[in-house]
Design an enzyme around this catalytic site. Structure first.
Site, PDB file in Angstrom:
ATOM      1  N   HIS A  17       7.567  -9.653   5.607  1.00 49.94           N
ATOM      2  CA  HIS A  17       6.410  -9.727   6.489  1.00 49.94           C
ATOM      3  C   HIS A  17       5.161  -9.275   5.733  1.00 49.94           C
ATOM      4  O   HIS A  17       5.257  -8.592   4.701  1.00 49.94           O
ATOM      5  CB  HIS A  17       6.585  -8.796   7.699  1.00 49.94           C
ATOM      6  CG  HIS A  17       7.699  -9.181   8.609  1.00 49.94           C
ATOM      7  ND1 HIS A  17       7.499  -9.724   9.856  1.00 49.94           N
ATOM      8  CD2 HIS A  17       9.051  -9.087   8.457  1.00 49.94           C
ATOM      9  CE1 HIS A  17       8.664  -9.949  10.439  1.00 49.94           C
ATOM     10  NE2 HIS A  17       9.629  -9.571   9.609  1.00 49.94           N
ATOM     11  N   TYR A  54       9.761  -3.596  18.082  1.00 49.76           N
ATOM     12  CA  TYR A  54      10.563  -4.532  17.303  1.00 49.76           C
ATOM     13  C   TYR A  54      11.489  -5.260  18.269  1.00 49.76           C
ATOM     14  O   TYR A  54      12.441  -4.682  18.794  1.00 49.76           O
ATOM     15  CB  TYR A  54      11.363  -3.796  16.230  1.00 49.76           C
ATOM     16  CG  TYR A  54      12.262  -4.697  15.421  1.00 49.76           C
ATOM     17  CD1 TYR A  54      11.774  -5.854  14.839  1.00 49.76           C
ATOM     18  CD2 TYR A  54      13.606  -4.396  15.246  1.00 49.76           C
ATOM     19  CE1 TYR A  54      12.599  -6.692  14.097  1.00 49.76           C
ATOM     20  CE2 TYR A  54      14.435  -5.220  14.512  1.00 49.76           C
ATOM     21  CZ  TYR A  54      13.924  -6.367  13.940  1.00 49.76           C
ATOM     22  OH  TYR A  54      14.743  -7.197  13.218  1.00 49.76           O
ATOM     23  N   ASP A  84       6.593  -6.745  15.577  1.00 46.27           N
ATOM     24  CA  ASP A  84       7.341  -7.958  15.257  1.00 46.27           C
ATOM     25  C   ASP A  84       8.012  -8.422  16.536  1.00 46.27           C
ATOM     26  O   ASP A  84       9.019  -7.859  16.954  1.00 46.27           O
ATOM     27  CB  ASP A  84       8.365  -7.644  14.165  1.00 46.27           C
ATOM     28  CG  ASP A  84       9.248  -8.835  13.830  1.00 46.27           C
ATOM     29  OD1 ASP A  84       9.048  -9.927  14.408  1.00 46.27           O
ATOM     30  OD2 ASP A  84      10.146  -8.676  12.981  1.00 46.27           O
TER      31      ASP A  84
END
Length: 304
Positions: free
Chosen positions: A295, A133, A192
């Protein structure tokens, strides 16, 4: 082998919105999760079904947290923090274990305990899987205009932090890729990345040229980590020359309904593994009121 990455934006919220149904219906062999946002004791019982959980929750309550779900227990686990929660199916213990220390690239120390990276060696295939992340960042100081920003101007502090992270992570990524190769493994980085790489990855790219996540310097960094000999963007390889498929849409307005999205969730694979991809895309929710997260899961089937 079906492998997915999914920023759940809070596992407890995602569970209420149907995460367990998605996990059971799609049946991925491996899942990388980001923004789990839960202390070990707060993870909903049974939410991960029959999967082994490897989790670095980080030290910021209610933020970040990355995990990998696997059918079999991983052969090896590595995190930047040096600890990880590892649970077999049905286990509910909350104690993280100390891992063998791994060297970190210069500059990563300030991010090591934020729950941003976990890496496992799969037992069922010669693949090292990482879930990451990446910080969202912000605008550089000269682009910050009071009254035209959702967040208060910070003099470029969030931007500077992200750029420090990118610089350090590029060094770490090279090290991880070479280490995996030395162990006879392919590397698959998922997660991500909070950067849309090209114009095809943002619906309204002209309006986004001065937005965090699509700044020229962020996209140049993305260019630097990809090549036919190092890492390949698997979904883009499967969908060349098209817009999307997007993986993130704002909760605001009609962004989801009108598919005004960004592609910021990725499978980045070493070349041999990338060539093994058969199908790739996003599991876009059927309707705005049935979204599990802001998402969508990015799912790739590999014939490896």
């Amino acid at each position: 082998m079906r492998i997915a990455t999914f920023n759940v934006n809070g596992i407890r919220a995602a569970q209420r919105r149907g995460f367990e149904d998605w996990l059971g219906d799609r049946g991925p062999d491996v899942v990388a999760l980001q923004e789990v946002r839960a202390r070990a004791e707060s993870i909903p019982p049974g939410v991960f079904g029959d999967y082994h959980l490897t989790y670095d929750e980080g030290d910021v309550a209610g933020r970040n947290g990355v995990a990998v779900l696997t059918r079999q227990a991983p052969v090896a686990v590595r995190t930047w923090s040096g600890t990880a929660l590892m649970r077999a199916p049905g286990e509910m213990h909350t104690d993280s274990v100390e891992l063998d220390p791994e060297p970190l690239a210069r500059g990563l120390g300030e991010f090591a305990n934020q729950g941003r990276y976990v890496e496992v060696d799969l037992a069922e295939a010669p693949i090292t899987v990482a879930s990451m992340y990446l910080p969202k960042g912000g605008l550089p100081a000269h682009l910050q205009k009071p009254g035209r920003m959702r967040e208060a101007p910070d003099g470029g502090a969030r931007y500077d932090r992200k750029m420090r992270f990118l610089s350090a992570f590029a060094r770490q990524l090279t090290r991880s890729r070479r280490t995996a190769r030395a162990r006879g493994r392919e590397l698959l980085l998922m997660g991500d990345l909070n950067i849309a790489h090209t114009r095809s990855d943002v619906r309204n790219w002209r309006r986004s040229n001065q937005a965090e996540g699509f700044l020229p310097e962020e996209r140049e960094w993305f260019d630097s980590i990809l090549s036919p000999r190092t890492l390949v963007d698997v979904v883009r390889r499967q969908h060349p020359g098209v817009e999307g498929p997007y993986s993130w849409w704002s909760w605001l307005g009609q962004s989801f309904v009108n598919d005004i999205g960004w592609r910021i969730d990725y499978h980045l694979a070493t070349p041999q593994l990338a060539r093994a991809a058969v199908t790739a895309g996003t599991d876009r929710d059927p309707a705005a009121d049935r979204r599990m997260s802001d998402h969508a899961p990015v799912v790739v089937d590999y014939d490896f």
